[in-house]
Design a protein around this motif. Structure first.
Motif, PDB file in Angstrom:
ATOM      1  N   ASP A  62       0.852  -1.238   0.005  1.00  0.00           N
ATOM      2  CA  ASP A  62      -0.006  -0.106   0.036  1.00  0.00           C
ATOM      3  C   ASP A  62       0.802   1.396  -0.125  1.00  0.00           C
ATOM      4  N   ALA A  63       2.132   1.326   0.380  1.00  0.00           N
ATOM      5  CA  ALA A  63       2.926   2.323   0.636  1.00  0.00           C
ATOM      6  C   ALA A  63       4.353   2.087   0.318  1.00  0.00           C
ATOM      7  N   VAL A  64       5.194   3.182   0.309  1.00  0.00           N
ATOM      8  CA  VAL A  64       6.595   2.952   0.229  1.00  0.00           C
ATOM      9  C   VAL A  64       7.259   3.754   1.199  1.00  0.00           C
ATOM     10  N   ASN A  65       8.422   3.413   1.455  1.00  0.00           N
ATOM     11  CA  ASN A  65       9.323   3.966   2.537  1.00  0.00           C
ATOM     12  C   ASN A  65       9.853   5.286   2.481  1.00  0.00           C
ATOM     13  N   SER A  66       9.013   6.208   2.183  1.00  0.00           N
ATOM     14  CA  SER A  66       9.111   7.672   2.076  1.00  0.00           C
ATOM     15  C   SER A  66       8.407   8.744   3.007  1.00  0.00           C
ATOM     16  N   PRO A  67       9.032   9.306   4.035  1.00  0.00           N
ATOM     17  CA  PRO A  67       8.450  10.095   4.913  1.00  0.00           C
ATOM     18  C   PRO A  67       7.773  11.015   4.251  1.00  0.00           C
ATOM     19  N   ALA A  68       8.358  11.581   3.037  1.00  0.00           N
ATOM     20  CA  ALA A  68       7.379  12.824   2.600  1.00  0.00           C
ATOM     21  C   ALA A  68       5.975  12.256   1.734  1.00  0.00           C
ATOM     22  N   LEU A  69       6.182  11.061   1.376  1.00  0.00           N
ATOM     23  CA  LEU A  69       4.899  10.547   0.669  1.00  0.00           C
ATOM     24  C   LEU A  69       3.720   9.925   1.615  1.00  0.00           C
ATOM     25  N   LEU A  70       4.312   9.930   3.079  1.00  0.00           N
ATOM     26  CA  LEU A  70       3.394   9.610   4.118  1.00  0.00           C
ATOM     27  C   LEU A  70       3.072  10.838   4.993  1.00  0.00           C
ATOM     28  N   ARG A  71       3.644  11.965   4.946  1.00  0.00           N
ATOM     29  CA  ARG A  71       3.260  12.865   5.849  1.00  0.00           C
ATOM     30  C   ARG A  71       2.170  13.461   5.933  1.00  0.00           C
ATOM     31  N   SER A  72       1.146  13.072   5.062  1.00  0.00           N
ATOM     32  CA  SER A  72      -0.312  13.838   5.105  1.00  0.00           C
ATOM     33  C   SER A  72      -1.204  12.620   5.075  1.00  0.00           C
ATOM     34  N   ALA A  73      -0.720  11.401   5.160  1.00  0.00           N
ATOM     35  CA  ALA A  73      -1.740  10.230   5.322  1.00  0.00           C
ATOM     36  C   ALA A  73      -2.596  10.193   6.664  1.00  0.00           C
ATOM     37  N   ASP A  74      -3.818   9.848   6.573  1.00  0.00           N
ATOM     38  CA  ASP A  74      -4.531   9.513   7.905  1.00  0.00           C
ATOM     39  C   ASP A  74      -4.556   8.081   8.267  1.00  0.00           C
ATOM     40  N   LEU A  75      -3.755   7.760   9.172  1.00  0.00           N
ATOM     41  CA  LEU A  75      -3.496   6.344   9.699  1.00  0.00           C
ATOM     42  C   LEU A  75      -3.908   6.211  11.029  1.00  0.00           C
ATOM     43  N   ALA A  76      -4.828   6.820  11.465  1.00  0.00           N
ATOM     44  CA  ALA A  76      -5.482   6.804  12.753  1.00  0.00           C
ATOM     45  C   ALA A  76      -5.913   5.349  13.115  1.00  0.00           C
ATOM     46  N   GLY A  77      -5.199   4.939  14.116  1.00  0.00           N
ATOM     47  CA  GLY A  77      -5.661   3.332  14.673  1.00  0.00           C
ATOM     48  C   GLY A  77      -5.103   2.380  13.810  1.00  0.00           C
ATOM     49  N   ARG A  78      -4.397   2.632  12.817  1.00  0.00           N
ATOM     50  CA  ARG A  78      -4.164   1.646  11.796  1.00  0.00           C
ATOM     51  C   ARG A  78      -2.894   0.909  12.135  1.00  0.00           C
ATOM     52  N   THR A  79      -2.445  -0.387  11.627  1.00  0.00           N
ATOM     53  CA  THR A  79      -1.486  -1.182  12.010  1.00  0.00           C
ATOM     54  C   THR A  79      -0.831  -1.018  10.542  1.00  0.00           C
ATOM     55  N   VAL A  80       0.539  -0.666  10.511  1.00  0.00           N
ATOM     56  CA  VAL A  80       1.366  -0.846   9.378  1.00  0.00           C
ATOM     57  C   VAL A  80       2.517  -2.082   9.604  1.00  0.00           C
ATOM     58  N   VAL A  81       2.506  -2.773   8.564  1.00  0.00           N
ATOM     59  CA  VAL A  81       3.501  -3.799   8.456  1.00  0.00           C
ATOM     60  C   VAL A  81       4.616  -3.374   7.363  1.00  0.00           C
ATOM     61  N   GLN A  82       6.046  -3.098   7.981  1.00  0.00           N
ATOM     62  CA  GLN A  82       7.201  -2.617   7.096  1.00  0.00           C
ATOM     63  C   GLN A  82       8.148  -3.651   7.072  1.00  0.00           C
ATOM     64  N   LYS A  83       8.653  -3.407   5.813  1.00  0.00           N
ATOM     65  CA  LYS A  83       9.752  -4.346   5.410  1.00  0.00           C
ATOM     66  C   LYS A  83      10.763  -3.334   4.518  1.00  0.00           C
ATOM     67  N   THR A  84      11.932  -3.238   5.106  1.00  0.00           N
ATOM     68  CA  THR A  84      13.022  -2.568   4.414  1.00  0.00           C
ATOM     69  C   THR A  84      14.099  -3.247   4.248  1.00  0.00           C
ATOM     70  N   THR A  85      15.341  -2.795   3.547  1.00  0.00           N
ATOM     71  CA  THR A  85      16.492  -3.665   3.393  1.00  0.00           C
ATOM     72  C   THR A  85      17.144  -3.603   4.561  1.00  0.00           C
ATOM     73  N   ALA A  86      17.271  -2.346   5.430  1.00  0.00           N
ATOM     74  CA  ALA A  86      18.331  -2.229   6.678  1.00  0.00           C
ATOM     75  C   ALA A  86      17.619  -2.299   7.914  1.00  0.00           C
ATOM     76  N   GLY A  87      16.474  -1.178   8.020  1.00  0.00           N
ATOM     77  CA  GLY A  87      16.143  -0.809   9.099  1.00  0.00           C
ATOM     78  C   GLY A  87      15.413  -2.218   9.905  1.00  0.00           C
TER      79      GLY A  87
END
Ligand SMILES: O=C(O)[C@H](CS(=O)(=O)O)OP(=O)(O)O
Ligand SMILES: [Mg+2]
Length: 227
Positions: free
Chosen positions: A73-98
């Motif tokens: 649903d999304a990519v690993n970019s703070p700028a592309l997420l800074r306006s998203a409404d994520l109230a109460g949501r669970t996000v599954v994150q997979k990245t190369t390093a972090g």
């Protein structure tokens, strides 16, 4: 405080207290997810693992680094997420390093995930914890990523109660290879504002604590106690 700074592959034991640092961009992104209202971030071990979690929980959002991909649903970019409404949501994150770094220390008693955006709250958490030996996991470039090292060293200084002028640390991070690649648009799934957002000191007032919940490694914000 005895601080050591190790790359993921250099972790030969399970530390008691680990601070996993990924400035560009996983944990800047995670902080923005919480800043936009997300309840928790599940750190996935693989792309297939992330998609399997999403299949089991269709209401969860799946996020990966690199280019957008089917099922995510999304990519690993703070700028592309800074306006998203994520109230109460669970996000599954997979990245190369972090996310890989956080999962590598999943057995530690305390796992914090950090970037400059949560630096002081992370340092405060460590001061309150009173732990004398802290392992900083420098996730990028096999432990040599300048942006992660600079952030880790800054947090270590603040956690030890020392004064530290952030300007030099931020300058070093801004001159890193990751910053250059993001500025040049080499990294996929990015926005021109990503570097600036990754270098915003103390943008958020919470530390981020990862802990096992059932079989998952789950990251949650930990508000700073009242001063
Ligand atoms: O998204 C990022 O910036 C990197 C991946 S890459 O270097 O762009 O391929 O992942 P991270 O785990 O956040 O360092
Ligand atoms: Mg990184």
């Amino acid at each position: 405080m005895d601080a050591r700074f190790l790359g993921i592959a250099e972790l030969t034991d399970t530390p008691s207290t680990a601070v996993v640092v990924d400035v560009m961009r996983a944990f800047t992104v995670a902080a923005w997810l919480f800043g936009r209202g997300a309840e928790k971030v599940v750190l996935a071990p693989s792309l297939d693992g992330a998609l399997a979690l999403k299949a089991r929980h269709p209401e969860w959002l799946a996020l990966k680094d690199g280019a957008p991909a089917a099922g995510f649903d999304a990519v690993n970019s703070p700028a592309l997420l800074r306006s998203a409404d994520l109230a109460g949501r669970t996000v599954v994150q997979k990245t190369t390093a972090g996310t890989v770094g956080a999962l590598a220390v999943a057995g530690a008693s305390t796992v914090l995930c950090a970037g400059f955006v949560v630096a002081e709250a992370t340092a405060r958490f460590l001061r309150d914890l009173g732990e004398q030996r802290v392992t900083f996991v420098v996730t990028g470039e096999e432990g040599r990523a300048e942006e992660d090292l600079a952030c880790a060293r800054y947090i270590a200084r603040r956690a030890a109660g020392e004064e530290a002028d952030p300007a030099g640390f931020l300058r070093r991070a801004g001159a890193s290879r990751a910053a250059a690649e993001l500025r040049e648009g080499v990294r996929e799934g990015s926005h021109p504002d990503d570097v600036a957002l990754c270098l915003e000191l103390d943008r958020f007032p919470f530390a981020m604590v990862a802990a096992r919940e059932d079989s998952l490694m789950v990251l949650r914000p930990h508000p700073a106690p009242a001063a």
